[in-house]
Design a protein around this motif. Sequence first.
Motif, PDB file in Angstrom:
ATOM      1  N   ILE A  61       0.847  -1.200   0.000  1.00 43.54           N
ATOM      2  CA  ILE A  61       0.000   0.000   0.000  1.00 43.54           C
ATOM      3  C   ILE A  61       0.879   1.244   0.000  1.00 43.54           C
ATOM      4  O   ILE A  61       0.649   2.189  -0.758  1.00 43.54           O
ATOM      5  N   GLU A  62       1.925   1.202   0.815  1.00 42.92           N
ATOM      6  CA  GLU A  62       2.852   2.348   0.860  1.00 42.92           C
ATOM      7  C   GLU A  62       3.524   2.558  -0.482  1.00 42.92           C
ATOM      8  O   GLU A  62       3.712   3.685  -0.938  1.00 42.92           O
ATOM      9  N   LEU A  70       1.244   4.234  -2.878  1.00 41.10           N
ATOM     10  CA  LEU A  70       1.162   5.668  -2.596  1.00 41.10           C
ATOM     11  C   LEU A  70       2.435   6.394  -3.009  1.00 41.10           C
ATOM     12  O   LEU A  70       2.392   7.499  -3.535  1.00 41.10           O
ATOM     13  N   ARG A  76      -8.609   3.702   2.684  1.00 40.94           N
ATOM     14  CA  ARG A  76      -7.464   2.930   3.108  1.00 40.94           C
ATOM     15  C   ARG A  76      -7.840   1.700   3.927  1.00 40.94           C
ATOM     16  O   ARG A  76      -7.258   0.628   3.794  1.00 40.94           O
ATOM     17  N   GLU A  89      -6.489  -2.033   3.641  1.00 47.02           N
ATOM     18  CA  GLU A  89      -5.758  -2.664   4.752  1.00 47.02           C
ATOM     19  C   GLU A  89      -6.427  -3.959   5.199  1.00 47.02           C
ATOM     20  O   GLU A  89      -5.754  -4.912   5.588  1.00 47.02           O
ATOM     21  N   VAL A 103      -7.033   4.995  -2.649  1.00 49.86           N
ATOM     22  CA  VAL A 103      -6.312   4.335  -1.560  1.00 49.86           C
ATOM     23  C   VAL A 103      -6.383   5.179  -0.289  1.00 49.86           C
ATOM     24  O   VAL A 103      -6.620   4.661   0.803  1.00 49.86           O
ATOM     25  N   LYS A 104      -6.209   6.476  -0.454  1.00 50.15           N
ATOM     26  CA  LYS A 104      -6.196   7.329   0.738  1.00 50.15           C
ATOM     27  C   LYS A 104      -7.559   7.395   1.392  1.00 50.15           C
ATOM     28  O   LYS A 104      -7.686   7.277   2.618  1.00 50.15           O
TER      29      LYS A 104
END
Lengths: 159, 528, 352, 412
Positions: free
Chosen positions: D370-371, D374, D404, D408, D400-401
């Motif tokens: 995920i990071e 981003l 999230r 997750e 995604v933001k």
Amino acid sequence: MDDKIKKLIIKLAHRFPRKESALLPALSLIQKRNGCITEDDLMEIANIMNIPQARVFSAASFYTMLSLKKIGKYHIQVCTNVVCSLLDGESLIDYVSGKLGIQEGEVTPDGLFSIASVECLGSCGHAPAILINMAHYENMDLKKIDKIIDSLKKGEWRG
Amino acid sequence: MTNSIGEIENSPVIFIIGSNTTETHPVIANSMKRAAKRGSRLIIADPRKIDLTRWATRHYQHKVGSDIALLNSVMYEIIKNEWHDREFIKKYTEGFDELEKTVSEYPPERVFEICGIPADDIRELAMILGMAERVALYYTLGITEHITGTDNVKTCANLQMLLGNIGKEYTGVNPLRGQNNVQGACDMGVLPDVFTDYQKVSNPVVRENFARAWSVESLPDMEGTKIPAMFDGMLHGDIRALYLVGENVIMSEPNQSHTIKALEQLDLLIVQDIFFNETAKYAHVILPAACFAETEGTFTNTERRIQRVRKAVEPPGQAKEDWWIISELAKRMGYAMGYTLTEQIWEEIRKLTPSMSGITYERIEREGIQWPCPDLNHAGTCYLYCDNVFPCGKAKFQPAQWKPAAEVPDSEYPFVLTTGRRLWHYHTGTQTRRSAGFDDVFPEELIEVNGKDAGKLDIKNGDHIWVVSRRGRVRVKTWVTSRVSPGLCFMTFHFHEACANVLTNNAFDPVAGTAEYKVCAVRLEKEE
Amino acid sequence: MKNISLNIDGKNIKTVERKTVLNVARENGIYIPTLCYHPRTKQAGKCRICVVEVKGLPGLRVSCSLEAKDGMEVLTNTGRIIETRKMIVELYLSSGRHNCISCEGSGTCELQDAAYHLGIEKSSFPNMTKDIPIDTSSPMIIRDMNKCIQCYRCIAGCNDIAVNEVLDMGFRSSRMTVVCDTNKPMGKSSCVICGECVQLCPTGALTERKSATKGRDWETGKIKTTCPYCGVGCQMYLHVRDNEIIKVTGAEDTAPNYGSLCIKGRFGYDFVHSHERLRSPLLRKNGEFAEVSWEDALDFTAKKLLEIKKNHGPESIVGIGCARTTNENNYVMMKFMRAVIGTNNVDHCART
Amino acid sequence: MNNILLSKKGIIDLHSLKKYIAHGGYEALKKALSMPPENIISMVIESGLRGRGGAGFPAGMKWKFLPKEREITKYLICNADEGEPGTFKDRQIMEFDPHLLIEGMTITAYAIGACRGFIYIRGEYDWIAKVLIRALKEAEDHGFSGDYILGTDYQFCIDVFRGAGSYICGEETALLESIEGKAGRPRLKPPFPATFGLYGKPTVVQNVATLSSIPFIVNNGPDAFKTFGKPRNYGTMLFGICGHVNKPGVYEYPMGTSLKKLIYEVAGGIKGNKGLKAVIPGGLSAPILKADEIDIEMDFDSLIAAGSILGTGGIIVLDENVSIPFVAQKAAKFFAHESCGQCTPCREGTNIIKFLIDRIAAGEGSLTDIEQVLRLCRCIKGSTLCAMGDTAAFSIETMVKKFRGEFESLVK
């Protein structure tokens, strides 16, 4: 490339301010007529338009509606983008695949059908949509597609 | 070249006659193709559909050996339509009336019979060249290797003078020199009638000057023998010794059997070379020389640019630089040259060569300089005659009449064979055929034959055939192609296995001594 | 041209207009990595590694295509810029097989340089490499598309500099790759093997076949000289290791060729080291050639020449010089014939 | 509402010239040809019409950049390559009212001095291309297009140029490349089409809806146009509403109409009376809005202020059951597939984003993935050759933001 197509392409080439603008129309024409574009076609077009072969290949391999491999007489393209798949478009492709016994990118042994998933067809307001050769079908469901494929098999097709 | 390579890319009209530029001068051809792509008009007159025609605005496929007729007819049309540069002609030239008279015999309709280009196409060519602001003309051996080679060159010059295309940027009469230092060898006076800088041996002042510099009492005043006459001299017994430096004459001279016979008569044949080539077999003594990568010095390119050659590796075995060998010989014959470095030789050259006086090794360390460069502050000359000052005062039109080649096809030898080079090999192949990969790309000689002719003779692409002329026969593979028109064949002299010079005619131009490599008559025989 | 002044990384710089920010920065010793930019193929804007920030302009700007303007304030190493550059190098490392260990490009590879300057050992992105077979069909050039970074330099060289028009970009998205003609192997295409593409390639994707394993770039000496083939007089570098020429490249900063060469100039050098080279003077004795010393060969030749001159006069001796050798050698030959033999019977093949 | 673009909606056989004329068609062209070209440009500038293709650049300004000299060849190109998921507005005009577009183009061409025009239509719209060709033939036969238009010595002919399957050809310079017979890869800018366009000649590229607004402006004047919408965002917009709504379709409403109204009133609310999860307001490349963010006016400026874009006005409505990672997967697939491949961040970046999101959606991802997504989105933004990379990154980053938690919950 037969003489008839060649003549049409030469005619196309004269329609535009510059000959090479006829490249895409010429490739589309061959695609429509023959179901695929062969290496000979590419070389012949390069010759007619006096442009490098690599440039013709570059274009032919860039656009998704052009195929360098043989596809079925009826090329069934199912939209699998957001709106269509939210409205269950993806089950269409599985269904067609099962019905015809081929996977995406394959051609049925009789050469009649091939399947591909495609990005947006511009029918989001009438999703889900499929495209068979150049004919659009919107608001599709399994029943409709069944009927279409059956009529195609029987050779009764309007497109 | 009167003008420079750097000008090509921006020339509005480029007229190429008798040059297969992409294959013989690939890097210059790049400039021409770039020019064509950015909108210059690329006009080609060539008997073959050479690769460069792909980028050409127009291609005029005239018959081999009809250049003078074609160009005279073009000039006929130019004068008729008053496209010529009257002011230039009046101010800077003489002999226009004669030219006008000569070309008046070449109306396009008549010339069509000679060169095979329809009259309207000749008119079109005249219009393109005549109406252009500037035209740069390029030629190579397609113009010179004829018995009328000198007249061919003069005719090119006539055309450019007629249009005022001399002494300006993007114009000129530009021969593309075929070998790396053929310009330099000429400039250095390796010619029977001149010292360096084309100073005549017949001029007593010049002779005196050189004699003083060389510390000899006198120098011969009689013009020497040109190459073709040398071979005749050997056959007659007048010439007994030949000192051959870096030439493979058996492959490169026309009519091979004639060359061999001549060499066999010699009392002494000295071959100084880097390889044991075909000619070395007839030598009495062979002297191993260093090659370009093993020596210091200079080459002069086709645009008169003098550039450095530098030693990168040691010569193999006992091979030595040419200057060392020659000066050692001289020493043994009682003349001490006393050189230890090539720079000393260059310093001597530049003192005796006014147009190169300003060029030193130091000045050309980074980039070469184009002669004339008369003094150390002179930047060199991009294009000649920029003030329309010609060495002979006014530029003189030298009209020429067309005449047929020395050997024309007949019923026994019905095809015209023309010769040249290919991109993949060089000259007699001594270098490229000893470099890896080249024979993979182009492994054997191919004779270009038109499909119509091949059909008639029942020859298929790739068949081996015999090519026969009055002077010899070679077995060669065919390439059936539309690059040549019906009746024409093309071969090279790269392969000793099938060398075009077995077939070529040793008739030569009386002035320049250049043989007619571009035309001879042959017959094609199917292999049984 | 007008003088302008701009500020790069706090440094006031005076220059003239019509230059790119990249060139101005480089002229002033400011390092900006580039991959697709080459002075001969000009601005490309493809790799995006040369990004900079300009005060007053949104986003990042590619300095290779950004014209330097009076009063401009440029930053070349902000956090955002470095982060973007790192991402680009990592994207390359994860999408191609960039293994430097035995790569011919190592030492001259611009991707290697960029990774080095940014301190990147390996990519943190997943490995996306495809195993593309290496194209060895050309006798002179090896094409390893696993190392291609889609910079377009070879394509620009082939189409805009050499104008052979063999290469172009085929397919799209991450499948995009350089193709020859109709996607043929290079050796089967219309490639005329001028090697312009090899010279322009920033990585080891296009390399000289004959040079493979012969020596690393830093192990070779580079001697500038003039091509020994046609009359164009191309300037080139001979790359030499242990008294052997292992590679030839065009000299990019000088007339007349500015880096271009043809197949002969670039690849036709190994005749120099041919085992067939003449290594010793040879004398014909009883119809056979025998190796002799220079002393013997020269003594014999001089004696024989003197004898013929004496018996038949200088006009019975002729010399043919060489359009292939240097001016100096030709001059000495001409001088020898005239001053020593005493004849003007000297010529060369100016006509073939 | 249907004020400007769809004002004749519902008329049978409107695509025939006869019907079009009977309903006031080609009056604007007549009026325009009696005016000096520069007056038309001023009129369009005055109206405040902004391009309807996504970027929203003022149309009249674009025309003003062209060289004035009549002898310079200029081209006018209609961008009818709508290919972005959620976008299906232009086909509405071309299919049912082709003469409106032809009239708009002919007036525009007259204003800028173009002699040749192209309608670049996506290859999949085969039947629409046929409608256009038929209409063009009719227009030419009756002197509304071609040589000597309406008896004047003005000439302008239009060709329909069909694409062959490439979203990026909607980018104006990629479109030009495509007409020039090349792969459709955007050009480096500057130079812009106004100075170096088709075949290197000055060119105006304008969206279907933009050009189709011109007859209204000429007929009724800029002030009439400005009665719709709001300052800086005048006129109407074709909103294509699709996804989980009861009445998907194309609706013409003034700029600044509330998104909430469009979904709940115009399009009949959420299908099956479900709750709303999110809305993509301007085609797939527009950053997603959460259900609580839809109280917003649909115009260029308001959407930018809300962290999204008006884009093509294609509104994708997502009900409460939709998995956003699934939508992100589709978006990533689309961008990775449609990247022209020319620049590194877009070519490799979208490919890796797709790989990572697929991995996350398959339950095999990690928080690092995920990071990394981003990180890629952050770096791609602002660093690509054309706007596609930016929008792709922006669109996925927002999903995604804003959602999230959903991502997750899928990772190990």
